[in-house]
Design an enzyme around this catalytic site. Structure first.
Site, mmCIF file in Angstrom:
data_model
loop_
_atom_site.group_PDB
_atom_site.id
_atom_site.type_symbol
_atom_site.label_atom_id
_atom_site.label_comp_id
_atom_site.label_asym_id
_atom_site.label_seq_id
_atom_site.Cartn_x
_atom_site.Cartn_y
_atom_site.Cartn_z
ATOM 1 N N GLY A 87 1.963 5.832 -3.159
ATOM 2 C CA GLY A 87 1.094 4.678 -3.241
ATOM 3 C C GLY A 87 -0.342 4.991 -2.855
ATOM 4 O O GLY A 87 -0.882 6.037 -3.201
ATOM 5 N N HIS A 88 -0.949 4.084 -2.072
ATOM 6 C CA HIS A 88 -2.379 4.152 -1.786
ATOM 7 C C HIS A 88 -2.722 5.086 -0.629
ATOM 8 O O HIS A 88 -3.891 5.384 -0.429
ATOM 9 C CB HIS A 88 -2.884 2.738 -1.477
ATOM 10 C CG HIS A 88 -4.370 2.623 -1.366
ATOM 11 N ND1 HIS A 88 -5.227 2.940 -2.410
ATOM 12 C CD2 HIS A 88 -5.168 2.228 -0.338
ATOM 13 C CE1 HIS A 88 -6.475 2.736 -2.037
ATOM 14 N NE2 HIS A 88 -6.473 2.310 -0.780
ATOM 15 N N TRP A 89 -1.726 5.548 0.120
ATOM 16 C CA TRP A 89 -1.982 6.391 1.294
ATOM 17 C C TRP A 89 -1.360 7.783 1.124
ATOM 18 O O TRP A 89 -0.453 8.151 1.865
ATOM 19 C CB TRP A 89 -1.375 5.736 2.545
ATOM 20 C CG TRP A 89 -2.122 4.584 3.119
ATOM 21 C CD1 TRP A 89 -3.161 3.894 2.576
ATOM 22 C CD2 TRP A 89 -1.855 3.968 4.390
ATOM 23 N NE1 TRP A 89 -3.567 2.893 3.415
ATOM 24 C CE2 TRP A 89 -2.786 2.907 4.540
ATOM 25 C CE3 TRP A 89 -0.935 4.205 5.405
ATOM 26 C CZ2 TRP A 89 -2.818 2.092 5.669
ATOM 27 C CZ3 TRP A 89 -0.955 3.388 6.531
ATOM 28 C CH2 TRP A 89 -1.888 2.352 6.667
ATOM 29 N N HIS B 166 0.801 -1.218 0.000
ATOM 30 C CA HIS B 166 0.000 0.000 0.000
ATOM 31 C C HIS B 166 0.838 1.274 0.000
ATOM 32 O O HIS B 166 0.379 2.310 -0.490
ATOM 33 C CB HIS B 166 -0.944 0.013 1.218
ATOM 34 C CG HIS B 166 -2.192 -0.769 1.010
ATOM 35 N ND1 HIS B 166 -2.193 -2.128 0.812
ATOM 36 C CD2 HIS B 166 -3.488 -0.386 0.954
ATOM 37 C CE1 HIS B 166 -3.433 -2.547 0.642
ATOM 38 N NE2 HIS B 166 -4.240 -1.514 0.728
#
Length: 288
Positions: free
Chosen positions: A266-268, A181
């Protein structure tokens, strides 16, 4: 003390719990209330052990200088709940967020979400348009249950790692999930792994509620064009959970929208690129 905001605020020091109406006969909702000004409701990302604080704590020092920042933990995360539901999870989350605003006496707010929190903000803008001024999303699908990608693989690498960590929440699986993530793996420290593992496993009652809950799929694509609230999409270029092509699709459907793609992220984004993310969000909410 771990995960302190830039202005010195702590998770424990800003923690609040209030019972809301309409969900499970008075469900406790856990949240943080920081700053003064126009209210902004923050909804956190998806995944085992995720909380509003870990998602947004790096940005709250800057944003709370201008807004009243309400960081809500979503149902069956942290200490919100537990409840068992059998419907689309984003509808549950949006409804709970509106119930929290009601309990706090707030008629309308800006909504800021990441991942599932962004999608639930989108659902709120569709279902409760009078409660949403502007909203921020990113790393978010359109449909509950995910979307059919044009170019990316599905299920994504992030979805696989998340599923493994949910099915077997060992520290090893939590670490693998976080490394998928978060693009900068140096941010995946032992401290973060311990935090996520503890937040996910602290309560057998919450774990059982999550196990029994069923989220039913729902495609919100036909509703996107009806959204009147201005939206800012902030997506990580190297998001391995939700392909950034989804934000491009949302951009094409919502008239008053704009997209920021953060490289080496990334995802965060609020966790990985907090200064850049907060600057974009602050400019958008304040009207550029």
């Amino acid at each position: 003390m771990p995960f302190v905001a830039s202005n010195g605020l702590t998770e424990a020091g800003t923690s609040r719990i209030i019972k809301v109406e309409g969900e499970a006969g008075g469900m406790p909702v856990h949240y943080h209330d920081v700053g003064q000004g126009d209210p902004v409701l923050f909804l956190h990302s998806y995944g085992p052990g995720t909380t509003a604080w870990i998602t947004f704590h790096k940005t709250i020092g800057a944003l709370s200088q201008h807004f009243r920042c309400i960081l809500m933990d979503l149902p069956n995360f942290s200490k919100t709940g537990p409840i068992v539901y059998r419907e689309g999870v984003h509808a549950v989350q949006a409804r709970t967020a509106v119930a929290l605003l009601d309990a706090l006496g707030i008629e309308q707010a800006h909504w800021v979400g990441s991942s599932q929190g962004g999608q639930s903000s989108m659902v709120a803008a569709i279902t409760y348009p009078e409660r949403v001024r502007k909203f921020v999303m990113g790393g978010s699908h359109i449909g509950t249950g995910g979307d059919r990608y044009l170019m990316a693989n599905r299920p994504s690498e992030g979805s696989r790692a998340t599923r493994q960590a949910l099915d077997e929440p060992s520290r090893e699986n939590v670490r693998r999930y976080l490394r998928v993530h978060i693009d900068d793996e140096s941010l995946v420290t032992d401290e973060l792994v311990d935090y996520i593992h503890r937040a996910h496993t602290w309560s057998p009652e919450f774990m059982e509620a999550r196990r029994q809950s069923v989220s039913t799929p729902h495609d919100y694509t036909p509703d996107l064009a009806s959204i009147q609230a201005p939206v800012l999409l902030v997506h990580g270029r190297y998001d391995r959970m939700v392909a950034f092509e989804v934000s491009i699709a949302i951009l094409n459907h919502i008239a008053d929208s704009r997209l920021v793609l953060l490289n080496n992220c990334g995802h965060w984004p609020p966790f990985e690129k907090p200064a850049e993310w907060a600057a974009q969000v602050l400019a958008f909410l304040r009207g550029y």
